[in-house]
Design an enzyme around this catalytic site. Structure first.
Site, PDB file in Angstrom:
ATOM      1  N   ARG A  49       5.432 -11.811   0.295  1.00  0.00           N
ATOM      2  CA  ARG A  49       6.517 -12.092  -0.664  1.00  0.00           C
ATOM      3  C   ARG A  49       7.690 -12.808  -0.002  1.00  0.00           C
ATOM      4  O   ARG A  49       8.463 -13.491  -0.668  1.00  0.00           O
ATOM      5  CB  ARG A  49       7.010 -10.784  -1.289  1.00  0.00           C
ATOM      6  CG  ARG A  49       6.002 -10.147  -2.221  1.00  0.00           C
ATOM      7  CD  ARG A  49       6.423  -8.744  -2.564  1.00  0.00           C
ATOM      8  NE  ARG A  49       6.614  -7.970  -1.333  1.00  0.00           N
ATOM      9  CZ  ARG A  49       7.000  -6.718  -1.278  1.00  0.00           C
ATOM     10  NH1 ARG A  49       7.238  -6.051  -2.394  1.00  0.00           N
ATOM     11  NH2 ARG A  49       7.149  -6.094  -0.126  1.00  0.00           N
ATOM     12  N   HIS A 178     -11.279  -1.218  13.941  1.00  0.00           N
ATOM     13  CA  HIS A 178     -11.179  -2.082  15.121  1.00  0.00           C
ATOM     14  C   HIS A 178     -11.741  -1.421  16.375  1.00  0.00           C
ATOM     15  O   HIS A 178     -12.048  -2.098  17.353  1.00  0.00           O
ATOM     16  CB  HIS A 178      -9.746  -2.594  15.328  1.00  0.00           C
ATOM     17  CG  HIS A 178      -8.795  -1.540  15.770  1.00  0.00           C
ATOM     18  ND1 HIS A 178      -8.105  -0.755  14.898  1.00  0.00           N
ATOM     19  CD2 HIS A 178      -8.424  -1.141  17.009  1.00  0.00           C
ATOM     20  CE1 HIS A 178      -7.347   0.088  15.578  1.00  0.00           C
ATOM     21  NE2 HIS A 178      -7.521  -0.123  16.849  1.00  0.00           N
ATOM     22  N   LYS A 182     -14.288  -3.066  20.000  1.00  0.00           N
ATOM     23  CA  LYS A 182     -13.972  -2.989  21.430  1.00  0.00           C
ATOM     24  C   LYS A 182     -15.234  -3.160  22.268  1.00  0.00           C
ATOM     25  O   LYS A 182     -16.270  -2.557  21.968  1.00  0.00           O
ATOM     26  CB  LYS A 182     -13.329  -1.630  21.753  1.00  0.00           C
ATOM     27  CG  LYS A 182     -11.922  -1.494  21.214  1.00  0.00           C
ATOM     28  CD  LYS A 182     -11.342  -0.146  21.585  1.00  0.00           C
ATOM     29  CE  LYS A 182      -9.982   0.043  20.948  1.00  0.00           C
ATOM     30  NZ  LYS A 182      -8.953  -0.807  21.515  1.00  0.00           N
ATOM     31  N   GLU A 216      -2.442   9.293  22.340  1.00  0.00           N
ATOM     32  CA  GLU A 216      -1.390   8.264  22.373  1.00  0.00           C
ATOM     33  C   GLU A 216      -0.113   8.849  22.951  1.00  0.00           C
ATOM     34  O   GLU A 216       0.181  10.039  22.730  1.00  0.00           O
ATOM     35  CB  GLU A 216      -1.105   7.760  20.952  1.00  0.00           C
ATOM     36  CG  GLU A 216      -2.301   7.091  20.287  1.00  0.00           C
ATOM     37  CD  GLU A 216      -1.982   6.678  18.856  1.00  0.00           C
ATOM     38  OE1 GLU A 216      -1.744   5.490  18.638  1.00  0.00           O
ATOM     39  OE2 GLU A 216      -1.963   7.552  17.978  1.00  0.00           O
ATOM     40  N   ASP A 235      -5.593   9.562   9.439  1.00  0.00           N
ATOM     41  CA  ASP A 235      -5.270   8.315  10.129  1.00  0.00           C
ATOM     42  C   ASP A 235      -6.279   8.001  11.240  1.00  0.00           C
ATOM     43  O   ASP A 235      -6.562   6.839  11.501  1.00  0.00           O
ATOM     44  CB  ASP A 235      -3.855   8.424  10.729  1.00  0.00           C
ATOM     45  CG  ASP A 235      -3.367   7.101  11.301  1.00  0.00           C
ATOM     46  OD1 ASP A 235      -3.477   6.085  10.585  1.00  0.00           O
ATOM     47  OD2 ASP A 235      -2.889   7.074  12.455  1.00  0.00           O
ATOM     48  N   HIS A 240     -11.825   6.403  13.032  1.00  0.00           N
ATOM     49  CA  HIS A 240     -12.130   6.052  14.423  1.00  0.00           C
ATOM     50  C   HIS A 240     -12.980   7.117  15.144  1.00  0.00           C
ATOM     51  O   HIS A 240     -13.981   6.803  15.773  1.00  0.00           O
ATOM     52  CB  HIS A 240     -10.851   5.837  15.225  1.00  0.00           C
ATOM     53  CG  HIS A 240      -9.935   4.802  14.655  1.00  0.00           C
ATOM     54  ND1 HIS A 240     -10.383   3.585  14.193  1.00  0.00           N
ATOM     55  CD2 HIS A 240      -8.601   4.790  14.459  1.00  0.00           C
ATOM     56  CE1 HIS A 240      -9.357   2.876  13.758  1.00  0.00           C
ATOM     57  NE2 HIS A 240      -8.264   3.590  13.897  1.00  0.00           N
ATOM     58  N   LYS A 340      -0.420  12.266  18.877  1.00  0.00           N
ATOM     59  CA  LYS A 340       0.673  11.348  19.211  1.00  0.00           C
ATOM     60  C   LYS A 340       1.669  12.045  20.121  1.00  0.00           C
ATOM     61  O   LYS A 340       1.735  13.278  20.148  1.00  0.00           O
ATOM     62  CB  LYS A 340       1.376  10.916  17.921  1.00  0.00           C
ATOM     63  CG  LYS A 340       0.541   9.958  17.090  1.00  0.00           C
ATOM     64  CD  LYS A 340       1.377   9.265  16.045  1.00  0.00           C
ATOM     65  CE  LYS A 340       0.577   8.208  15.327  1.00  0.00           C
ATOM     66  NZ  LYS A 340       0.252   7.051  16.196  1.00  0.00           N
TER      67      LYS A 340
HETATM   68  P1  NAP Z   1       3.510  -4.130   7.448  1.00  0.00           P
HETATM   69  O1  NAP Z   1       4.073  -4.564   8.746  1.00  0.00           O
HETATM   70  O2  NAP Z   1       4.337  -3.273   6.555  1.00  0.00           O
HETATM   71  O3  NAP Z   1       3.078  -5.447   6.663  1.00  0.00           O
HETATM   72  C1  NAP Z   1       2.743  -5.453   5.310  1.00  0.00           C
HETATM   73  C2  NAP Z   1       2.581  -6.870   4.857  1.00  0.00           C
HETATM   74  O4  NAP Z   1       2.250  -6.871   3.466  1.00  0.00           O
HETATM   75  C3  NAP Z   1       3.834  -7.715   5.009  1.00  0.00           C
HETATM   76  O5  NAP Z   1       3.471  -9.032   5.359  1.00  0.00           O
HETATM   77  C4  NAP Z   1       4.424  -7.689   3.608  1.00  0.00           C
HETATM   78  O6  NAP Z   1       5.243  -8.811   3.446  1.00  0.00           O
HETATM   79  C5  NAP Z   1       3.155  -7.762   2.787  1.00  0.00           C
HETATM   80  N1  NAP Z   1       3.299  -7.286   1.408  1.00  0.00           N
HETATM   81  C6  NAP Z   1       3.772  -6.094   0.995  1.00  0.00           C
HETATM   82  N2  NAP Z   1       3.781  -6.037  -0.344  1.00  0.00           N
HETATM   83  C7  NAP Z   1       3.291  -7.222  -0.795  1.00  0.00           C
HETATM   84  C8  NAP Z   1       3.063  -7.773  -2.064  1.00  0.00           C
HETATM   85  N3  NAP Z   1       3.328  -7.092  -3.192  1.00  0.00           N
HETATM   86  N4  NAP Z   1       2.559  -9.015  -2.147  1.00  0.00           N
HETATM   87  C9  NAP Z   1       2.284  -9.728  -1.019  1.00  0.00           C
HETATM   88  N5  NAP Z   1       2.476  -9.248   0.217  1.00  0.00           N
HETATM   89  C10 NAP Z   1       2.977  -8.011   0.336  1.00  0.00           C
HETATM   90  O7  NAP Z   1       2.130  -3.340   7.649  1.00  0.00           O
HETATM   91  P2  NAP Z   1       1.055  -3.515   8.820  1.00  0.00           P
HETATM   92  O8  NAP Z   1       1.411  -2.581   9.916  1.00  0.00           O
HETATM   93  O9  NAP Z   1       0.905  -4.946   9.146  1.00  0.00           O
HETATM   94  O10 NAP Z   1      -0.246  -2.928   8.140  1.00  0.00           O
HETATM   95  C11 NAP Z   1      -0.956  -3.616   7.132  1.00  0.00           C
HETATM   96  C12 NAP Z   1      -2.202  -2.798   6.776  1.00  0.00           C
HETATM   97  O11 NAP Z   1      -3.022  -2.690   7.929  1.00  0.00           O
HETATM   98  C13 NAP Z   1      -1.887  -1.370   6.355  1.00  0.00           C
HETATM   99  O12 NAP Z   1      -2.843  -0.956   5.405  1.00  0.00           O
HETATM  100  C14 NAP Z   1      -2.075  -0.585   7.638  1.00  0.00           C
HETATM  101  O13 NAP Z   1      -2.384   0.775   7.404  1.00  0.00           O
HETATM  102  C15 NAP Z   1      -3.240  -1.326   8.257  1.00  0.00           C
HETATM  103  N6  NAP Z   1      -3.307  -1.202   9.718  1.00  0.00           N
HETATM  104  C16 NAP Z   1      -2.282  -1.653  10.485  1.00  0.00           C
HETATM  105  C17 NAP Z   1      -2.389  -1.566  11.868  1.00  0.00           C
HETATM  106  C18 NAP Z   1      -1.300  -2.083  12.767  1.00  0.00           C
HETATM  107  O14 NAP Z   1      -1.516  -2.086  13.990  1.00  0.00           O
HETATM  108  N7  NAP Z   1      -0.170  -2.511  12.251  1.00  0.00           N
HETATM  109  C19 NAP Z   1      -3.535  -1.024  12.446  1.00  0.00           C
HETATM  110  C20 NAP Z   1      -4.558  -0.576  11.630  1.00  0.00           C
HETATM  111  C21 NAP Z   1      -4.435  -0.689  10.254  1.00  0.00           C
HETATM  112  P3  NAP Z   1       6.412  -8.906   2.323  1.00  0.00           P
HETATM  113  O15 NAP Z   1       7.162  -7.632   2.357  1.00  0.00           O
HETATM  114  O16 NAP Z   1       7.201 -10.101   2.728  1.00  0.00           O
HETATM  115  O17 NAP Z   1       5.709  -9.121   1.038  1.00  0.00           O
END
Ligand code: NAP
EC number: 1.1.1.49
Length: 488
Positions: A49, A178, A182, A216, A235, A240, A340
């Site tokens: 967004r 993921h 690995k 962790e 989680d 995992h 954690k």
């Molecule tokens: P994040 O940093 O909060 O990113 C979320 C993304 O979604 C942002 O780009 C946000 O951008 C976008 N978004 C939110 N609402 C939206 C909407 N209505 N329309 C379009 N875009 C939207 O979260 P994240 O850590 O990257 O995690 C993303 C997913 O991956 C989650 O399900 C998380 O559980 C999973 N995950 C993450 C990790 C990790 O290492 N981070 C690892 C494993 C799994 P805007 O707010 O600008 O829209």
């Protein structure tokens, strides 16, 4: 560098400004570009967004990618080539009408592979899939990649899967874990099924018990709002740790192909003995970190972390004893633990073999069984402990390790898990992704434990941040005469 182009495709990253995209996906795509695994016509389109034009988005990505790839691997010419593939569209996935713009942007490209990577919150998975369909974007070559967590129970996972399944055939759904990307995890398969040495010993006759740990040092960081609802069981354990358990325990598949591998993993999940009712008190430990110290640094209690409820009963640590009711594993405990804010960051699988049946050498009163340790983090290594004669008089035995460190054995750069998995998606290979029935079987085992906690085990045991976790986790093993590998 050898080229191994995947098919030309459009990689559409929903959540393209988020943490996962910036830290993992875009650096992985950068490496795939650099090493010529992306077809020259492959395009990457990020969506979120936030308001960006292509130029400002590429600037943002450049900053993150240059931080997350090795300095020596980032140069201007490679970046320029990568940036040419990269574009951005401001789009709110909850708004169906906005998908017409996405369709116009991608253009009519029948037969072109489309990878829709959903790096957004799971609440947005189903609407995104439905809106993609209504905009006519789901062609015969379209794939959808879903990040964990997929639901928070069997019921909610089924709701998401049903709605995704109404748009994408199961063969086109790539549920990513993921850990399976690995190298060390895939090496576990190579070790088991590429060597004749281990297979005859890989069973209850010779293995005493197995430990799988994902520990962790970080706390919940800025994920408090999500984590306080999920907890360590949903989680980490549901996905995992259970996936690692499957790879340790599964039978050899007939082929290294998606259905054959996933069928074998599913059989293990279905053979897990349920832990229900009062058993949750005997076979599981749930903990939550209170304030503590690591190397002189003060660490906060979980309930003082950002966006966490001050009365929270959410577990930040789980240890449990799992049993697999099948011919090969009857009687072998599989201890799983994750947490954690612990003393050390490490992910490892420990296979503890039984000791010799007869003590031959005097003075060695407590025979020690061999131990195979497959380390996934921080370094990737395999070590096998053997008993050897200590130099000098007599026949005193001593444990020594045979060590294989992958970065020493293979001088090539180690791929990040996301590189491997993204390439698999482009090539349509789902071997290392979770099938729907695996997710369901995992939730079917996890749900009753969470229910049991609500009924008989509400308050988590406290452990000091920076420690090895609650004492009850040690007692869990001591009751069976075992100890966690870090205490040996
Ligand atoms: P994040 O940093 O909060 O990113 C979320 C993304 O979604 C942002 O780009 C946000 O951008 C976008 N978004 C939110 N609402 C939206 C909407 N209505 N329309 C379009 N875009 C939207 O979260 P994240 O850590 O990257 O995690 C993303 C997913 O991956 C989650 O399900 C998380 O559980 C999973 N995950 C993450 C990790 C990790 O290492 N981070 C690892 C494993 C799994 P805007 O707010 O600008 O829209």
């Amino acid at each position: 560098m050898s080229a191994r182009y995947g098919k030309a495709c459009d990689i559409v990253v929903f959540g393209g400004t988020g943490d996962l995209a910036m830290r993992k996906l875009l650096p992985a795509l950068f490496y795939l570009h650099r090493d010529r695994h992306l077809h020259p016509d492959t395009r990457i389109l990020s969506l979120a967004r936030a308001r960006h034009d292509g130029g400002s988005y590429r600037k943002l990505v450049r900053r993150h990618v240059s931080q997350h790839v090795a300095k020596a691997d980032f140069d201007e010419a490679t970046w320029d080539g990568f940036a040419e593939r990269l574009d951005y569209l401001t789009l709110d996935v909850s708004q169906r009408v906005e998908f017409a713009r996405l369709a116009r942007h991608l253009g009519e490209q029948p037969g072109r592979v489309r990878v829709f990577y959903l790096a957004t919150l799971p609440d947005l998975f189903a609407p995104t899939a439905l809106h993609l369909e209504s905009a006519g974007l789901v062609n015969a070559e379209a794939r959808i990649v879903l990040e964990k967590p997929l639901g928070d129970s069997l019921k909610t996972a089924n709701q998401i899967n049903d709605r995704i399944g109404s748009v994408f055939d199961e063969s086109r759904v790539f549920r990513i874990d993921h850990f399976l990307g690995k190298e060390a995890v895939q090496n576990l398969l190579a070790l088991r099924f590429g060597n004749a040495l281990f297979e005859p010993l890989w069973r209850n006759g010779h293995i005493d018990h197995v430990q799988i740990s994902v520990l962790e040092t970080v706390g919940v960081e800025n994920r408090g709002a999500y984590y306080d609802h999920a907890g360590a069981m949903r989680d980490m354990v549901q996905n995992h740790l259970l996936q690692l358990l499957c790879l340790v325990a599964m039978e050899a598949p007939v082929h290294f192909e998606p259905e054959a591998v996933r069928n074998e993993k599913l059989k293990i999940l279905e053979a897990l003995r349920p832990i229900t009712g009062m058993d949750v008190q005997d076979q599981t430990v749930r903990g939550q970190y209170s304030k503590g110290k690591r190397a002189g640094e003060q660490l906060p209690a979980y309930y003082f972390e950002k966006s966490v409820d001050h009365d929270s009963n959410t577990e930040t640590y789980v240890a449990l004893k799992a049993e697999i009711d099948n011919w090969r594993w009857a009687g072998v405990p599989f201890y799983l633990r994750t947490g954690k804010s612990l003393a050390q960051r490490k992910s490892e699988i420990v296979i503890q073999f039984k000791s010799v049946p007869h003590r031959l050498f005097p003075g060695n009163d407590t025979p020690v069984g061999n131990r195979l340790v497959i380390r996934l983090q921080p370094d990737e290594s395999i070590s096998l402990s053997l008993m050897a004669k200590s130099p000098g008089r007599g026949m005193a035995l001593q444990e020594v390790d045979l060590d294989l460190h992958f970065d020493e054995a293979f001088q090539r750069r180690r791929w990040d898990a996301y590189e491997r998995l993204l390439l698999d998606v482009i090539q349509g290979d789902a071997t290392l992704f979770m099938r729907r029935d695996e997710i369901e079987a995992a939730w079917r085992w996890v749900d009753p434990i969470i229910r049991g906690w609500r009924e008989v085990y509400r308050s988590p045991k406290r452990y000091a941040a920076g420690s090895w976790g609650p004492e009850a986790a040690d007692s869990l093993l001591e009751r069976a005469g075992h100890v966690w590998s870090d205490e040996r």
